[in-house]
Scaffold this active site. Structure first.
Site, PDB file in Angstrom:
ATOM      1  N   CYS A  87       0.771  -1.208  -0.142  1.00  0.00           N
ATOM      2  CA  CYS A  87       0.139  -0.140  -0.106  1.00  0.00           C
ATOM      3  C   CYS A  87       0.795   1.073   0.063  1.00  0.00           C
ATOM      4  O   CYS A  87       1.709   1.489   0.576  1.00  0.00           O
ATOM      5  CB  CYS A  87      -0.886  -0.003   1.270  1.00  0.00           C
ATOM      6  N   CYS A  93      -1.596   5.495   6.996  1.00  0.00           N
ATOM      7  CA  CYS A  93      -3.009   5.310   7.119  1.00  0.00           C
ATOM      8  C   CYS A  93      -2.937   4.595   8.569  1.00  0.00           C
ATOM      9  O   CYS A  93      -3.925   5.125   9.425  1.00  0.00           O
ATOM     10  CB  CYS A  93      -3.511   4.447   6.175  1.00  0.00           C
ATOM     11  N   CYS A  96      -2.923  -1.009   8.524  1.00  0.00           N
ATOM     12  CA  CYS A  96      -2.132  -2.244   8.299  1.00  0.00           C
ATOM     13  C   CYS A  96      -0.742  -2.307   8.784  1.00  0.00           C
ATOM     14  O   CYS A  96       0.412  -1.810   8.144  1.00  0.00           O
ATOM     15  CB  CYS A  96      -2.218  -2.687   6.956  1.00  0.00           C
ATOM     16  N   CYS A 176      -7.352   1.319  -1.743  1.00  0.00           N
ATOM     17  CA  CYS A 176      -7.178   0.606  -0.230  1.00  0.00           C
ATOM     18  C   CYS A 176      -7.175  -1.082  -0.732  1.00  0.00           C
ATOM     19  O   CYS A 176      -8.052  -1.461  -1.484  1.00  0.00           O
ATOM     20  CB  CYS A 176      -8.229   0.862   0.634  1.00  0.00           C
ATOM     21  N   GLN A 312     -19.358 -10.824  11.333  1.00  0.00           N
ATOM     22  CA  GLN A 312     -17.686 -10.957  11.102  1.00  0.00           C
ATOM     23  C   GLN A 312     -17.407 -10.361   9.539  1.00  0.00           C
ATOM     24  O   GLN A 312     -17.929 -10.681   8.389  1.00  0.00           O
ATOM     25  CB  GLN A 312     -17.525 -12.252  11.152  1.00  0.00           C
ATOM     26  N   GLU A 362     -27.581 -12.638  25.197  1.00  0.00           N
ATOM     27  CA  GLU A 362     -26.754 -11.308  24.577  1.00  0.00           C
ATOM     28  C   GLU A 362     -27.265 -10.177  25.215  1.00  0.00           C
ATOM     29  O   GLU A 362     -28.632 -10.023  25.291  1.00  0.00           O
ATOM     30  CB  GLU A 362     -27.150 -11.536  23.071  1.00  0.00           C
ATOM     31  N   ASP A 407     -17.942 -16.085  23.989  1.00  0.00           N
ATOM     32  CA  ASP A 407     -17.187 -15.421  22.995  1.00  0.00           C
ATOM     33  C   ASP A 407     -17.389 -13.833  23.506  1.00  0.00           C
ATOM     34  O   ASP A 407     -17.978 -13.006  22.878  1.00  0.00           O
ATOM     35  CB  ASP A 407     -17.903 -15.484  21.736  1.00  0.00           C
ATOM     36  N   CYS A 434     -10.850 -12.546  21.180  1.00  0.00           N
ATOM     37  CA  CYS A 434     -10.032 -11.649  20.284  1.00  0.00           C
ATOM     38  C   CYS A 434      -8.789 -10.955  21.069  1.00  0.00           C
ATOM     39  O   CYS A 434      -8.237 -10.088  20.333  1.00  0.00           O
ATOM     40  CB  CYS A 434     -11.049 -10.654  19.696  1.00  0.00           C
TER      41      CYS A 434
END
Length: 476
Positions: A87, A93, A96, A176, A312, A362, A407, A434
């Site tokens: 990139c 940016c 990444c 991008c 996701q 939830e 989760d 995560c």
């Protein structure tokens, strides 16, 4: 005594250092977050934009008694593994962070970070961590992107992504590599179109202006595309004509095997002292974006995704992630499964195909509502959803689960919730995370209740970033 002496030595040394001082650092490791780790006269130094093997000069930005942070000034000798980022906006940016590192090396780093988290935080030594399952696509893997309207540092019209650490400045990017080539075409065409209309970006500091954000969603398995323009309520006089022309312009963009099937305009109504409202207008096409997920075992679910719904963002990797959950779950026949922090119910619905009953909990009412709709659309009737705080809903349940799936958000679980989970007496837990740090901490707490870590499968959902998802299997 020796440790105290060394600590005092480092404290004295750090007091002699100054912000802005430029030093030479050899980078030997990588920290979670993407910063390289080196040493300067015994002091640990974190330098962004570096990787193991780099020899750099860096300027101190923050100095503490036992570590320092520094900004990269120059790479004196690059690591033999360093590559040229794809990139042109890399380093500006901020999206990444690891593009200068070969993808194979990224996966090695992410695996090691998961291992380090278990050993240092979880006190679980030589943890059973498998190699990371890499993304099928290194680039163009996201199914959703949000682009923002605003101004660049010269106060010129800009349409792109927020610059890191700067709330209002927008990087006016022309390409991008995160979503798709079509996404780039849409962004560039929309920028020129909005300039031709004379519609102005919204200024959060003054409350003036109209254009705010622009969402592009893609069904990676269906090739459908949904576009959602969000604005303030400061509508221009020519708004109706402009929206009609916007639709015409978007539909003329060559889309190849993809097809724009929905175009929305979402007006954000925000007044002081009044809860924010979103007024959605469907300008063109279907109300929802259709997508499906197919697991390795052939299980398939279809989804109707509305503009504000969570899904996701890396569809192929999400299929791998959920395949791993099902694989762990099917080590024995399951009767009742508790799916905690179930979101829109995806994990629970896949498990419902292989067990007698699933109960999902939830907190977010919109996500819970979406979960119910997803289950109905997929003709899954052995699943029930409860809306509320997990810790408050659990005591009201009288079911005896054979498996509990969690989760949680990045903050992980709490000691109270782990005790509640233990009270159900289930001998198996699948933990999807995560955040390796909170995952390791929680597995250490679960260890106190007799749960032993059987396997950890990291799955890379976000190539070229430091983020890593993990699926853990624990058994009592």
């Amino acid at each position: 005594m020796i440790q105290e002496h060394l600590l005092r030595k480092f404290q004295i040394k750090s007091m002699q250092l100054k912000k802005g001082q430029i030093v030479e650092v050899n980078i030997h490791a990588l920290a979670f977050g993407g910063s390289g780790i080196g040493k300067h006269e015994g002091l640990t130094v974190f330098v962004e934009g570096t990787m193991p093997g780099d020899k750099v000069t860096a300027a101190f930005t923050r100095i503490k008694s036992n570590f320092a942070e520094a900004k990269l000034v120059e790479i004196k000798e690059p690591s033999k593994d360093r590559i040229k980022p794809k990139c042109p906006y890399f380093g500006i940016c901020g999206g990444c962070q690891l593009q200068f590192m070969p993808y194979k090396k990224q996966l090695e780093f992410k695996k090691q970070y998961v291992i380090d988290a278990f050993e240092r935080i979880g006190k679980i030594y030589t943890p059973p961590v498998n190699d990371v399952i890499g993304s099928k696509e290194e680039f163009y893997y996201r199914n959703k992107m949000e682009f923002s309207f605003g101004y660049d540092s010269s106060m010129q019209f800009a349409f792109g992504l927020h610059l890191p650490g700067r709330r209002f400045d927008i990087l006016d990017l022309k390409e991008c590599h995160l979503q798709s080539l079509l996404s780039g075409e849409i962004v560039n065409s929309t920028r020129e179109f909005m300039k031709s209309l004379g519609w102005l970006p919204y200024k959060y500091s003054t409350g003036e202006g109209f254009l705010q954000s622009f969402f592009i969603r893609e069904g990676k398995n269906t090739n459908e595309v949904m576009i959602n323009l969000t604005t303030s309520e400061n509508t221009p006089e020519d708004v109706n004509t402009g929206m009609k022309k916007l639709v015409e312009m978007l539909l003329k963009i060559p889309s190849g095997d993809k097809k724009i099937t929905s175009i929305y305009w979402s007006k954000i109504i925000s007044k002081r002292g009044v809860r924010k409202q979103i007024k959605e207008t469907l300008l063109y096409g279907k109300k929802f974006l259709s997508e499906k997920m197919i697991l390795k075992n052939g299980d398939e679910l279809s989804f109707e995704i509305l503009p504000q719904a969570f899904f996701q963002v890396n569809t192929p990797q999400a299929e791998i992630l959920y395949s791993q959950v099902v694989n762990f779950a099917l080590n024995k026949p399951q009767s009742c499964v508790l799916d905690l922090f179930c979101g829109t119910g995806t994990i629970g619905m896949f498990l419902a195909k292989h067990c007698e009953h699933v109960i999902g909990i939830e907190l977010n009412p919109e996500a819970s509502k979406s979960a119910c709709a997803n289950a109905q659309n997929n003709k899954i009737f052995n699943i029930d959803f409860y809306t509320g705080d997990v810790a408050k809903v659990l005591p009201s349940l009288r079911n005896q689960p054979s498996l509990i799936v969690v989760d949680p958000p990045r903050a992980g679980l709490t000691e109270k919730l782990i005790k509640q989970i233990n009270d159900f007496g289930s001998d198996q837990i699948i933990y999807v995370s995560c955040n390796p740090s909170t995952l390791a901490r929680d597995c250490n707490w679960l260890k106190d209740y007799g749960y032993k870590l059987q396997a950890v499968q990291p799955v890379d959902m976000f190539p070229h970033t430091y983020h890593i998802e993990s699926v853990c299997f624990l058994k009592r």
